[in-house]
Design a protein around this motif. Structure first.
Motif, PDB file in Angstrom:
ATOM      1  N   SER A 204       0.503  -1.443   0.020  1.00  0.00           N
ATOM      2  CA  SER A 204       0.262  -0.157  -0.288  1.00  0.00           C
ATOM      3  C   SER A 204       0.684   1.473  -0.168  1.00  0.00           C
ATOM      4  CB  SER A 204      -1.322  -0.052   1.230  1.00  0.00           C
ATOM      5  OG  SER A 204       0.188   0.165   2.354  1.00  0.00           O
ATOM      6  N   PRO A 205      -0.117   2.587  -0.313  1.00  0.00           N
ATOM      7  CA  PRO A 205       0.961   3.376  -0.220  1.00  0.00           C
ATOM      8  C   PRO A 205       1.578   3.734   0.808  1.00  0.00           C
ATOM      9  CG  PRO A 205      -0.904   3.819  -1.703  1.00  0.00           C
ATOM     10  CD  PRO A 205      -0.977   2.697  -1.391  1.00  0.00           C
TER      11      PRO A 205
ATOM     12  N   ARG B 246       4.653   1.517   1.607  1.00  0.00           N
ATOM     13  CA  ARG B 246       5.981   1.940   0.849  1.00  0.00           C
ATOM     14  C   ARG B 246       6.722   3.306   1.742  1.00  0.00           C
ATOM     15  NH1 ARG B 246       7.193  -0.325  -3.922  1.00  0.00           N
ATOM     16  NH2 ARG B 246       6.543  -2.602  -3.616  1.00  0.00           N
TER      17      ARG B 246
END
Length: 118
Positions: free
Chosen positions: A38-39, A42
């Motif tokens: 997922s953002p 990350r």
């Protein structure tokens, strides 16, 4: 012809490293894969890499050892665990020695916890 500047190459290399690191963590904890891809996951990987760099860790192996330790021991293990802080701030240790030492300490602690010992 496609031309990439050094910043673009660096960004691509960082993304590839993050993907490999997320996959490595997910090998040991498959349930972590979705979070790490997922953002937010990350972003967490990037934050931990920056924290590692503050201690002089630079190679992919050194960064991976640090990030995996942070995943297992908590995102601020470097500040909350005195032994880890001592290792990471030791001027007499090379970055490779620091990374190896925090991995060994984390492995020992986790092994003892899994056996019910502290």
């Amino acid at each position: 012809m496609l031309t990439l500047n050094p910043d673009q190459l660096g960004d691509a290399a960082q993304l590839r490293f993050e993907s490999r690191l997320a996959a490595l963590i997910a090998q040991g904890q498959p349930e972590a894969a979705a979070e790490l891809e997922s953002p937010e996951g990350r972003a967490m990987l990037r934050r931990q890499c920056r924290r590692a760099e503050r201690y002089g860790l630079r190679t992919e192996l050194e960064l991976a050892r640090y990030v995996i330790t942070a995943w297992l021991m908590g995102p601020q293990f470097d500040e909350e665990l005195p032994a880890m802080a001592e290792i990471l701030n030791a001027p007499s240790l090379t970055p490779a020695q620091k990374a190896e030492a925090i991995e060994r300490v984390a492995s020992t602690v986790l092994e003892q916890l899994s056996q019910g010992r502290t």
